[in-house]
Scaffold this motif. Structure first.
Motif, PDB file in Angstrom:
ATOM      1  N   MET A 203       0.562  -1.080   0.073  1.00  0.00           N
ATOM      2  CA  MET A 203      -0.130   0.041   0.155  1.00  0.00           C
ATOM      3  C   MET A 203       1.296   1.354  -0.403  1.00  0.00           C
ATOM      4  O   MET A 203       0.793   1.809  -0.975  1.00  0.00           O
ATOM      5  N   LEU A 204       2.061   1.327   1.142  1.00  0.00           N
ATOM      6  CA  LEU A 204       2.716   2.522   1.197  1.00  0.00           C
ATOM      7  C   LEU A 204       3.489   2.325  -0.317  1.00  0.00           C
ATOM      8  O   LEU A 204       3.372   3.871  -1.095  1.00  0.00           O
ATOM      9  N   ALA A 205       4.025   1.617  -1.139  1.00  0.00           N
ATOM     10  CA  ALA A 205       5.124   1.332  -2.169  1.00  0.00           C
ATOM     11  C   ALA A 205       4.062   2.378  -3.149  1.00  0.00           C
ATOM     12  O   ALA A 205       4.672   3.284  -4.286  1.00  0.00           O
ATOM     13  N   LEU A 206       2.674   2.150  -3.379  1.00  0.00           N
ATOM     14  CA  LEU A 206       1.581   2.439  -4.316  1.00  0.00           C
ATOM     15  C   LEU A 206       0.816   3.931  -4.424  1.00  0.00           C
ATOM     16  O   LEU A 206       1.042   4.438  -4.903  1.00  0.00           O
ATOM     17  N   TYR A 207       1.188   4.223  -2.731  1.00  0.00           N
ATOM     18  CA  TYR A 207       1.386   5.256  -2.621  1.00  0.00           C
ATOM     19  C   TYR A 207       1.690   6.373  -3.342  1.00  0.00           C
ATOM     20  O   TYR A 207       1.755   7.663  -3.605  1.00  0.00           O
ATOM     21  N   ARG A 208       3.445   5.901  -2.808  1.00  0.00           N
ATOM     22  CA  ARG A 208       3.957   7.124  -3.205  1.00  0.00           C
ATOM     23  C   ARG A 208       4.993   6.959  -4.777  1.00  0.00           C
ATOM     24  O   ARG A 208       5.278   7.692  -5.234  1.00  0.00           O
ATOM     25  N   SER A 209       4.329   6.127  -5.586  1.00  0.00           N
ATOM     26  CA  SER A 209       3.981   5.507  -6.759  1.00  0.00           C
ATOM     27  C   SER A 209       3.269   6.403  -7.473  1.00  0.00           C
ATOM     28  O   SER A 209       2.790   5.994  -8.170  1.00  0.00           O
ATOM     29  N   HIS A 210       2.600   6.975  -6.409  1.00  0.00           N
ATOM     30  CA  HIS A 210       1.104   7.882  -7.015  1.00  0.00           C
ATOM     31  C   HIS A 210      -0.360   7.167  -7.954  1.00  0.00           C
ATOM     32  O   HIS A 210      -0.720   7.730  -8.512  1.00  0.00           O
ATOM     33  N   ARG A 211      -0.145   6.129  -6.745  1.00  0.00           N
ATOM     34  CA  ARG A 211      -1.403   5.026  -7.092  1.00  0.00           C
ATOM     35  C   ARG A 211      -2.170   5.015  -6.180  1.00  0.00           C
ATOM     36  O   ARG A 211      -2.183   3.650  -5.862  1.00  0.00           O
ATOM     37  N   GLN A 212      -2.293   5.937  -5.494  1.00  0.00           N
ATOM     38  CA  GLN A 212      -3.836   5.853  -4.555  1.00  0.00           C
ATOM     39  C   GLN A 212      -4.854   5.057  -4.488  1.00  0.00           C
ATOM     40  O   GLN A 212      -5.260   4.033  -3.756  1.00  0.00           O
ATOM     41  N   ALA A 213      -5.326   4.972  -5.780  1.00  0.00           N
ATOM     42  CA  ALA A 213      -6.472   4.146  -5.831  1.00  0.00           C
ATOM     43  C   ALA A 213      -6.266   2.584  -5.287  1.00  0.00           C
ATOM     44  O   ALA A 213      -6.908   2.048  -5.236  1.00  0.00           O
ATOM     45  N   ASP A 214      -4.742   2.244  -5.716  1.00  0.00           N
ATOM     46  CA  ASP A 214      -4.579   1.062  -6.071  1.00  0.00           C
ATOM     47  C   ASP A 214      -4.693   0.321  -4.370  1.00  0.00           C
ATOM     48  O   ASP A 214      -4.708  -0.716  -4.218  1.00  0.00           O
ATOM     49  N   ALA A 215      -3.756   1.619  -4.529  1.00  0.00           N
ATOM     50  CA  ALA A 215      -2.802   1.675  -2.780  1.00  0.00           C
ATOM     51  C   ALA A 215      -4.364   0.590  -2.044  1.00  0.00           C
ATOM     52  O   ALA A 215      -4.489  -0.309  -1.219  1.00  0.00           O
TER      53      ALA A 215
END
Length: 452
Positions: A203-215
């Motif tokens: 979740m954190l890796a996706l959020y930091r990759s600008h993928r909030q919805a995926d997180a």
């Protein structure tokens, strides 16, 4: 000379690898390696080599295997010289290895140093140590050796490997490598669906990759798995991370505080099980337990890198999850921040046997049940009481501190609760996460230990 167990059992001399050709000789060596530095009796070796019972020639055959192994371990030893590595001692044999002669010890020391570096925010150092240590693995631990004792040690090492992988990813995330670890974390979550730390890291890796919805989708998928298959909600730390993502907490950005999700303990190896009154060359029923795959529910510690503090009166002392195996006892008094204190034993002569709180009868026993046990007081039984589903942990405090008998698993189901009085005089509420499919399967529990 080195012995390599992080993969097929191999002996290395001067960079040249030699695999012990005979399967039974490998089993002898593996058993000695697991108990390195400790006496191993011929009976214990025989139980590993001949699980179905030893032949009439077992003693002579075992001596032959030991002689072969000595030639392999010390090829330069001259006739008449006493062995220095595989020694004969009163009562059996002892394998004397320096810490740097066994790759699993080097691995665990590297992980310990990396954990210290991580706690000191030395992320480059931690990442380098863990990348190197994980690179020493050549396949499944003890991958070419059968036997119950070796299988338990292999499972412990695989758990250490998984914990080290999670630590390495934590260091990588702190170094801004979030995009690089997304694919690895997706595979890790798929292979270990009940572990919450890889979910939080993904979740954190996706959020930091600008993928909030995926997180957020990762969280919803994890929650659905836990609710549908185990009947439990995600832990508080994972829920808090979801809320932080929803409000776009600036602390989640690179350099902010990472999500606090419990990490698994490093399970310590146990002595070779040799139950009181066992026949020579006999096999203990309690160790005839299939080893969990890494993807199964694992024992989870409570915190990482924290300093244990004196617990105030009332409230919760610690919480964790544990996969209870048939025929094995467990210590429930585990302070937060000390996951390495988690242990289980099935050896009545082990010092750990003085501190059992929870015991599950072996698969060979007439009934499948759990007991509260305190063997420091002449095999006394602690209080154990089944309570109503959904009762809060505090319900235990009002129960009698002695008696209650055993609790049959046949009367339980997912979500059922049991109160157990621990060795240190605390109450623990056991919540059944999932019922075992068979008498041999593990019983996953969530444990809430209350303060005095």
């Amino acid at each position: 000379m080195e012995i390599l167990v992080l993969g097929p059992l191999t002996v290395r001399h001067g960079g040249r690898d030699v695999v012990v050709p005979a399967a039974k000789a490998r089993a002898v060596l593996a058993c000695l390696v697991v108990q390195s530095g400790r006496l191993v009796s011929p009976e214990a070796l025989g139980a590993e080599v001949w699980p179905g019972g030893p032949p009439a020639t077992a003693t002579n055959t075992l001596q032959t295997y030991v002689s072969q192994l000595r030639r392999l371990l010390e090829p330069e030893r001259r006739s008449g010289d006493k062995p220095r590595v595989l020694r004969s001692v009163p009562g059996g044999y002892l394998l004397a290895l320096a810490p740097d002669q066994l790759d699993s010890r080097r691995f665990e020391e590297a992980v310990r140093r990396a954990r210290t570096a991580l706690e000191a925010h030395e992320y480059d150092k931690a990442a380098d140590l863990l990348h190197a240590a994980l690179g020493w693995w050549r396949g499944p631990a003890y991958g070419n050796v059968p036997g119950d004792e070796v299988a338990r040690e292999a499972a412990r090492l695989e758990e250490c490997r998984l914990a080290a992988t999670e630590l390495r990813i934590e260091a990588d995330l702190a170094l801004g490598r979030h995009a690089e670890v997304v694919g690895e974390l997706e595979r890790l979550v798929a292979a270990n669906p009940w572990r919450e730390e890889p979910v939080a890291q993904l979740m954190l890796a996706l959020y930091r990759s600008h993928r909030q919805a995926d997180a957020l989708g990762v969280y919803r998928a994890a929650r659905a798995r836990l609710v549908d298959e185990l009947g439990v909600e995600p832990g508080p730390a994972l829920h808090r991370l979801e809320q932080r993502i929803l409000r776009q907490d600036p602390g989640l950005e690179l350099g902010g505080a990472p999500p606090a999700v419990p990490s698994p303990p490093v399970v310590q190896p146990k002595t070779v099980a040799q139950a009181a009154g066992r026949r020579p060359w006999g096999r203990i029923a309690a160790v005839a337990v299939p080893v969990l795959a890494v993807a199964a529910v694992a024992a989870v510690g409570v915190g990482r890198g924290t300093t244990p503090q004196a617990a105030p009166a009332g409230g919760v002392f610690s919480q964790f999850e544990v996969a209870v195996r048939p025929g094995i006892g467990y210590d429930l008094d585990i302070p937060a921040g000390m996951p390495s204190d988690w242990h289980a034993t099935n050896n009545p002569r082990s010092p750990d046997y003085d501190h059992l709180d929870l015991y599950r009868t072996s698969a060979a026993a007439p009934h499948d049940q759990i007991s509260g046990v305190d063997l420091t007081n002449t095999n006394a039984f602690n209080a154990v009481h089944a309570v109503n589903r959904g009762d809060p942990p505090d319900v235990c405090r009002g129960l009698p501190r002695q008696g209650g008998g055993n609790v049959r698993l046949a009367g339980l189901s997912a979500g059922a609760e049991v109160c157990v009085r621990t060795h240190a005089g605390r109450w623990a509420l056991l919540t059944v996460l999932r019922m075992p499919d068979s008498r041999q399967a593990v019983l996953p529990l969530h444990v809430t230990v209350l303060n005095d």
